[in-house]
Design a protein around this motif. Sequence first.
Motif, PDB file in Angstrom:
ATOM      1  N   TYR A 426       0.841  -1.208   0.000  1.00  0.00           N
ATOM      2  CA  TYR A 426       0.000   0.000   0.000  1.00  0.00           C
ATOM      3  C   TYR A 426       0.875   1.256   0.000  1.00  0.00           C
ATOM      4  CZ  TYR A 426      -2.088   3.963   2.397  1.00  0.00           C
ATOM      5  OH  TYR A 426      -2.444   5.230   2.754  1.00  0.00           O
ATOM      6  N   ARG A 427       1.848   1.302   0.906  1.00  0.00           N
ATOM      7  CA  ARG A 427       2.708   2.492   1.023  1.00  0.00           C
ATOM      8  C   ARG A 427       3.453   2.768  -0.277  1.00  0.00           C
ATOM      9  NH1 ARG A 427       7.970   2.655   2.104  1.00  0.00           N
ATOM     10  NH2 ARG A 427       8.028   0.529   2.953  1.00  0.00           N
ATOM     11  N   ARG A 428       3.999   1.726  -0.879  1.00  0.00           N
ATOM     12  CA  ARG A 428       4.788   1.921  -2.098  1.00  0.00           C
ATOM     13  C   ARG A 428       3.927   2.294  -3.301  1.00  0.00           C
ATOM     14  NH1 ARG A 428       8.862  -3.314  -1.274  1.00  0.00           N
ATOM     15  NH2 ARG A 428      10.175  -2.322   0.324  1.00  0.00           N
ATOM     16  N   MET A 429       2.648   1.905  -3.266  1.00  0.00           N
ATOM     17  CA  MET A 429       1.756   2.235  -4.371  1.00  0.00           C
ATOM     18  C   MET A 429       1.092   3.594  -4.177  1.00  0.00           C
ATOM     19  SD  MET A 429       0.248   1.430  -7.249  1.00  0.00           S
ATOM     20  CE  MET A 429       0.260  -0.343  -7.531  1.00  0.00           C
ATOM     21  N   ILE A 430       0.658   3.899  -2.953  1.00  0.00           N
ATOM     22  CA  ILE A 430      -0.190   5.069  -2.726  1.00  0.00           C
ATOM     23  C   ILE A 430       0.584   6.328  -2.345  1.00  0.00           C
ATOM     24  CG2 ILE A 430      -2.093   5.989  -1.346  1.00  0.00           C
ATOM     25  CD1 ILE A 430      -2.891   3.859  -3.341  1.00  0.00           C
ATOM     26  N   GLU A 431       1.678   6.196  -1.584  1.00  0.00           N
ATOM     27  CA  GLU A 431       2.369   7.419  -1.166  1.00  0.00           C
ATOM     28  C   GLU A 431       2.886   8.239  -2.347  1.00  0.00           C
ATOM     29  OE1 GLU A 431       5.245   9.157   2.338  1.00  0.00           O
ATOM     30  OE2 GLU A 431       5.467   7.039   1.813  1.00  0.00           O
ATOM     31  N   PRO A 432       3.364   7.611  -3.436  1.00  0.00           N
ATOM     32  CA  PRO A 432       3.729   8.435  -4.594  1.00  0.00           C
ATOM     33  C   PRO A 432       2.576   9.304  -5.101  1.00  0.00           C
ATOM     34  CG  PRO A 432       4.673   6.248  -4.826  1.00  0.00           C
ATOM     35  CD  PRO A 432       3.768   6.197  -3.634  1.00  0.00           C
ATOM     36  N   LEU A 433       1.333   8.807  -5.006  1.00  0.00           N
ATOM     37  CA  LEU A 433       0.179   9.608  -5.418  1.00  0.00           C
ATOM     38  C   LEU A 433      -0.023  10.770  -4.446  1.00  0.00           C
ATOM     39  CD1 LEU A 433      -2.335   6.764  -6.375  1.00  0.00           C
ATOM     40  CD2 LEU A 433      -0.731   7.989  -7.855  1.00  0.00           C
ATOM     41  N   GLU A 434       0.212  10.516  -3.162  1.00  0.00           N
ATOM     42  CA  GLU A 434       0.129  11.574  -2.154  1.00  0.00           C
ATOM     43  C   GLU A 434       1.151  12.670  -2.470  1.00  0.00           C
ATOM     44  OE1 GLU A 434      -2.113  12.478   1.093  1.00  0.00           O
ATOM     45  OE2 GLU A 434      -1.722  10.321   1.018  1.00  0.00           O
ATOM     46  N   ILE A 435       2.340  12.252  -2.838  1.00  0.00           N
ATOM     47  CA  ILE A 435       3.421  13.193  -3.167  1.00  0.00           C
ATOM     48  C   ILE A 435       3.080  13.975  -4.441  1.00  0.00           C
ATOM     49  CG2 ILE A 435       5.845  13.321  -3.905  1.00  0.00           C
ATOM     50  CD1 ILE A 435       6.285  10.817  -2.070  1.00  0.00           C
ATOM     51  N   ALA A 436       2.515  13.280  -5.431  1.00  0.00           N
ATOM     52  CA  ALA A 436       2.145  13.936  -6.695  1.00  0.00           C
ATOM     53  C   ALA A 436       1.154  15.064  -6.441  1.00  0.00           C
ATOM     54  CB  ALA A 436       1.559  12.905  -7.659  1.00  0.00           C
ATOM     55  N   ALA A 437       0.126  14.795  -5.622  1.00  0.00           N
ATOM     56  CA  ALA A 437      -0.873  15.818  -5.325  1.00  0.00           C
ATOM     57  C   ALA A 437      -0.246  16.973  -4.540  1.00  0.00           C
ATOM     58  CB  ALA A 437      -2.020  15.195  -4.522  1.00  0.00           C
ATOM     59  N   PHE A 438       0.668  16.657  -3.633  1.00  0.00           N
ATOM     60  CA  PHE A 438       1.327  17.660  -2.795  1.00  0.00           C
ATOM     61  C   PHE A 438       2.087  18.669  -3.657  1.00  0.00           C
ATOM     62  CE2 PHE A 438       4.966  19.144  -0.287  1.00  0.00           C
ATOM     63  CZ  PHE A 438       4.373  19.518   0.921  1.00  0.00           C
ATOM     64  N   TYR A 439       2.899  18.184  -4.583  1.00  0.00           N
ATOM     65  CA  TYR A 439       3.706  19.091  -5.421  1.00  0.00           C
ATOM     66  C   TYR A 439       2.879  19.703  -6.547  1.00  0.00           C
ATOM     67  CZ  TYR A 439       7.854  17.782  -2.837  1.00  0.00           C
ATOM     68  OH  TYR A 439       8.767  17.607  -1.820  1.00  0.00           O
ATOM     69  N   ARG A 440       1.829  19.022  -6.970  1.00  0.00           N
ATOM     70  CA  ARG A 440       0.931  19.594  -7.984  1.00  0.00           C
ATOM     71  C   ARG A 440       0.255  20.844  -7.439  1.00  0.00           C
ATOM     72  NH1 ARG A 440      -3.175  15.416  -9.143  1.00  0.00           N
ATOM     73  NH2 ARG A 440      -4.198  16.233  -7.285  1.00  0.00           N
ATOM     74  N   ASP A 441      -0.002  20.858  -6.139  1.00  0.00           N
ATOM     75  CA  ASP A 441      -0.666  22.005  -5.514  1.00  0.00           C
ATOM     76  C   ASP A 441       0.311  23.121  -5.145  1.00  0.00           C
ATOM     77  OD1 ASP A 441      -3.027  20.625  -5.755  1.00  0.00           O
ATOM     78  OD2 ASP A 441      -3.030  19.877  -3.695  1.00  0.00           O
ATOM     79  N   GLY A 442       1.584  22.966  -5.536  1.00  0.00           N
ATOM     80  CA  GLY A 442       2.546  24.040  -5.341  1.00  0.00           C
ATOM     81  C   GLY A 442       3.283  24.028  -4.013  1.00  0.00           C
ATOM     82  N   HIS A 443       3.147  22.953  -3.249  1.00  0.00           N
ATOM     83  CA  HIS A 443       3.840  22.871  -1.955  1.00  0.00           C
ATOM     84  C   HIS A 443       5.276  22.392  -2.144  1.00  0.00           C
ATOM     85  CE1 HIS A 443      -0.011  23.534  -0.138  1.00  0.00           C
ATOM     86  NE2 HIS A 443      -0.509  22.404  -0.637  1.00  0.00           N
ATOM     87  N   THR A 444       6.083  22.578  -1.122  1.00  0.00           N
ATOM     88  CA  THR A 444       7.448  22.044  -1.103  1.00  0.00           C
ATOM     89  C   THR A 444       7.712  21.434   0.278  1.00  0.00           C
ATOM     90  OG1 THR A 444       8.384  24.157  -0.342  1.00  0.00           O
ATOM     91  CG2 THR A 444       8.282  23.792  -2.731  1.00  0.00           C
TER      92      THR A 444
END
Length: 601
Positions: A426-444
């Motif tokens: 789960y972590r290896r599949m889903i956390e990359p999606l969490e990261i994608a949304a985080f940086y897509r929204d302009g966060h660092t």
Amino acid sequence: MSQSPLFSSGSELGNLAVTSGVLSDSWDVISALYREMNNAPSSDFLVRFKIDKRPNCNIIAFVTWPPCTKEHLQAVGAADFVSSSALKHTLPLFEFLCSKTNPCFSINKLAVECFKSLRGVLPFLRSEISDSKPLIITGHGLGGSVASLFTLWLLSEINLSKTKRPICVTFGSPLIGDEDLKEAILQYSVWNSCFLHVVSAQDPLPRVLTSTHNPPSTESASRTNEYKPFGTFMLCSELGFTCFEDPEFILEFLKATYSEVSPHFLVDYKPVVEQLQLKVICKDTSLLDVSISQPLRAGITVQVLATGLGQQPRQNIDIKALISKAVRREFTLMIQKTQVFDPSKELNDMKINMAQLEWYKKTSKDSGIGYYDSYKNQSFTSDQDVEKYKKTLTWYWEKLVDEVDKKPQKEGASFRTRWLFGGTNYRRMIEPLEIAAFYRDGHTGYLEGRPKHYKLLDQWLLNDDGRPASNANINSKKKNVEANLTEDSCFWAHVEEARISCKLMLIRNSESSIVDLEGPHKSNLIAFEGYVLGLLRNYAVSPEIFLTKSSFMGWWKEYKEIIAKGIMGTFYSSPLTELMKTRRYSHYATGSLEFPEICMQ
């Protein structure tokens, strides 16, 4: 099919305890131990035990000499608590009950002192226990407190998957711990069910330490603490018996039935047990008021009356109010049980969601972009569907990880092992999606505020297998590179931060002819190179990172420009830059990429 009526099962539990012979066998061994002690001199409480090996079970009994009486428990300091933090230095046998949410608890000081006197013989007692036979641990009065502590210690020592679960039966035992001890044991649902406490209506010992009458007074524990029960309580009288498991009702009942003028003599439980056996044989149901139409209230009324509470008038006791309170508690507990999070029941749904994401990953790869960047860019309609799967899986694993993290050490470790494989996937599949949304929204700075459940899953895997990758393991991964998920689920966060460093360095270079070559961004990029190369050497990253439209290849395009402009230094070269320039990374997906050593320039 009609719905089954609601009812309380206390009477059924009591019948099982009596008809199985557990009570009579336990008291027989206690009686034999008392006979052996009858001529022993009186002094401070002396703990004695007896091991009775029978064909069908083993019994270990504990008593104190002289036997503990009401006056002993009312003596100055007898009700004191000692905290688990203090026990770390004198009796470090119960630390396994501590958890992050319940880091400390308190135990009756008198019970601790008695148990401490047995510390030297604990290895002997453990060696006498057969893993193949049922074990009954029993005790009377303060000996019952010792039996409870011995059972807790033993449960931490044995492997319940290979050993029969012990049963602890106490007769007239005082309460031994506070709210936090109760909560610690309740977190082990299997452990809590190991304890059966038999209490006679005539016995003051189990009631003396209820806080209304004798609050603890010690500097080592909170003065707001009070004694709380755990396990199942079998409440007996001449009218019958019943069992209750709800700690709050048990405490309420013990307080309500305590009397300052109760007998000072030691209660002999032999006639109590014999009376219980007779009641089971006769199946006496005369106490039931047939006018009560609600099954739940009727069942609890029978149980409360069977304890002898209505046998004679008592001051300040409203029996109807007590029954009504018990009905409300029982109904609330029934509702709570239907709402308990059970990861096993929802596991199949989670597998379906993971299968949907596996398909999404495959179709994204076929589009030449990879599922991380596809989700980040929201390029396709299917990217919207992924949000639903992601939310469902995240809710499930956040809840599960939180439940496990609250458990005491031993059960938590067992639970983590059981769910670690699924949690890692789960972590290896889903956390990359969490990261994608985080940086897509302009966060660092994703790593600084990384969600707790990902960090815990990561740490549990490291604790489970912190060994470096072996050649055999790497060779196995080489054979199936295409199917591998990137092992570090934060890989894409490192990529995004590296891209930010590249962009900032390019901006600074265009604004000034003076470039700080030793600045943090340069060192960050060099560290990133080493990080990526380490993953590649261990075949610990998915080959999807080399897809043309991936963010990693976007980083490489920006990094090449920085190198070409001399920002990293004149004629800069490294093992990773050589691998990328020569396009040898194309061999990675087939498991045939080799890594010749090239010194950093």
